[in-house]
Structures are given as C-alpha cells and as structure tokens.
Design a protein around this motif. Sequence first.
Motif, PDB file in Angstrom:
ATOM      1  N   SER A   1       0.826  -1.228  -0.014  1.00 48.86           N
ATOM      2  CA  SER A   1      -0.022   0.107  -0.115  1.00 48.86           C
ATOM      3  C   SER A   1       0.840   1.224  -0.097  1.00 48.86           C
ATOM      4  O   SER A   1       0.424   2.148  -0.709  1.00 48.86           O
TER       5      SER A   1
ATOM      6  N   SER B   1      -9.251  -1.404  11.031  1.00 47.71           N
ATOM      7  CA  SER B   1     -10.615  -1.375   9.927  1.00 47.71           C
ATOM      8  C   SER B   1     -10.429  -0.428   8.977  1.00 47.71           C
ATOM      9  O   SER B   1     -11.067  -0.588   8.007  1.00 47.71           O
TER      10      SER B   1
ATOM     11  N   SER C   1      -9.188   1.547   5.358  1.00 49.79           N
ATOM     12  CA  SER C   1      -8.748   1.249   4.310  1.00 49.79           C
ATOM     13  C   SER C   1      -7.221   1.363   3.853  1.00 49.79           C
ATOM     14  O   SER C   1      -6.599   2.133   4.632  1.00 49.79           O
ATOM     15  N   SER C   2      -6.609   0.530   2.933  1.00 48.09           N
ATOM     16  CA  SER C   2      -5.116   0.577   2.859  1.00 48.09           C
ATOM     17  C   SER C   2      -4.883   1.979   2.217  1.00 48.09           C
ATOM     18  O   SER C   2      -3.759   2.464   2.622  1.00 48.09           O
ATOM     19  N   SER C   3      -5.863   2.604   1.531  1.00 49.30           N
ATOM     20  CA  SER C   3      -5.396   3.977   0.900  1.00 49.30           C
ATOM     21  C   SER C   3      -5.548   4.887   2.068  1.00 49.30           C
ATOM     22  O   SER C   3      -4.708   5.931   2.248  1.00 49.30           O
ATOM     23  N   TYR C   4      -6.521   4.744   3.022  1.00 43.49           N
ATOM     24  CA  TYR C   4      -6.433   5.948   4.410  1.00 43.49           C
ATOM     25  C   TYR C   4      -5.067   5.415   5.046  1.00 43.49           C
ATOM     26  O   TYR C   4      -4.317   6.468   5.455  1.00 43.49           O
TER      27      TYR C   4
END
Length: 127
Positions: free
Chosen positions: A20, A114, A116-119
């Motif tokens: 990521s 929990s 997202s990988s983008s976050y």
Amino acid sequence: MRRVVVDVQNTLFSDAIAVSLRSFDSDFEVTISEDPRETADMCAYYSANILIMEATSLNYSGYDERMKITSEVRRTLPNCKVVLIVDENAEQKLAEKVRLAKKDGLIDSFIYSSVSSSYLAAVIDSL
C-alpha cells in the motif's frame, strides 16, 4: 526517500502495508521487521523516518512492549514518527490506551485496523 520500518507479526498484513505504501508513493522505502526484539535496531540501522507497529493483547506486541520499543527508537532517532495500528473492535480497551498514548504525545499517530489501505497510506504520507 522516506524510510519506514513495519513491525506487524501477521506476514500477510505487513506485506499489505508495504504494498500500500509503495503503491501510494514510490518514495517510501519499506523494511519489515520479523522480530520485535530487532525492531529498534532496524530503525537505527535504516535511519527510519517512520515506525509502524501493531499493538495487540499478545505478549510480544502488547502495549507495554510497544512503548519500550518506542522509547528505544526515540533515543537514537528522536525525529522518527511512531504509528500504532490497533483493532478497535476486538481490542477495545487496548484501542483506548493507544488513543490516549497519542493524546499524551507518546506516539505520533494511530490507525484502526479496519481502515482502508489507501487511508493508511495517506496518514503515513502526512507524517
């Protein structure tokens, strides 16, 4: 180049974090620590800018152990940013301790597992 050390015992999760970060920005150079006893030394060796660790209720990755590693890293690399990842659903009390550690200035940021990988990548990029 921003050097990141990742100390997450689940190999699939640590690899996903590395992918990521590298996908988000090729400027991230990610090294994975496979043994928490070596994490502080790895940070020093690679002159890490960011340390990402998972906090769990397990002994080797418990809150107190993570705080010890944080102290060791900050002695040699005072500008290294420390981020803890915690499962806010399965580890509610631990998640509260981690949140308070951020509030008290003991760590630089925390991320719930929990998200997202983008976050996750965006938070790390903002440090």
